[in-house]
Design an enzyme around this catalytic site. Structure first.
Site, short mmCIF file in Angstrom:
data_model
loop_
_atom_site.label_atom_id
_atom_site.label_comp_id
_atom_site.label_asym_id
_atom_site.label_seq_id
_atom_site.Cartn_x
_atom_site.Cartn_y
_atom_site.Cartn_z
N PHE A 190 -28.00 39.69 51.96
CA PHE A 190 -28.46 38.83 50.88
C PHE A 190 -28.85 37.47 51.44
CE2 PHE A 190 -25.69 42.01 49.17
CZ PHE A 190 -26.34 42.42 48.03
N MET A 213 -21.60 43.02 54.61
CA MET A 213 -22.53 42.51 53.64
C MET A 213 -22.76 41.03 53.92
SD MET A 213 -22.20 42.53 49.53
CE MET A 213 -20.90 41.38 49.17
N PRO A 214 -23.70 40.71 54.77
CA PRO A 214 -23.98 39.30 55.06
C PRO A 214 -24.61 38.59 53.86
CG PRO A 214 -24.94 40.73 56.73
CD PRO A 214 -24.46 41.60 55.63
N TYR A 215 -24.24 37.33 53.73
CA TYR A 215 -24.80 36.45 52.70
C TYR A 215 -25.21 35.17 53.41
CZ TYR A 215 -24.90 33.11 48.84
OH TYR A 215 -25.27 32.14 47.95
#
Length: 68
Positions: free
Chosen positions: A41, A1-3
């Site tokens: 995100f 889940m990259p941010y």
């Protein structure tokens, strides 16, 4: 889940430009790291130029000094 957090000054960044940044960063993460866009995100923070400094000077003051 990259941010990914992008910070820019609040000087004329349009809604369309922000949408393009979000789309391109998301695509880059998919292309380079094979990340699912649905779990990526991207947050864009707009910072007032009084709160952004460079070279020991507020950007707002630098712009005034340079007549911008």
């Amino acid at each position: 889940m990259p941010y990914v957090n992008i910070k820019v000054t609040d000087l004329g960044v349009t809604r369309q430009q922000k949408a393009e940044l979000i789309a391109r960063v998301t695509q880059a993460l998919q292309d380079v790291l094979d990340k699912d866009p649905a779990s990526t995100f991207v947050v864009i923070d707009e910072v007032n130029t009084d709160n952004w400094g460079s070279g020991g000077e507020q950007v707002s003051e630098r712009r005034k000094r340079l007549g911008l």
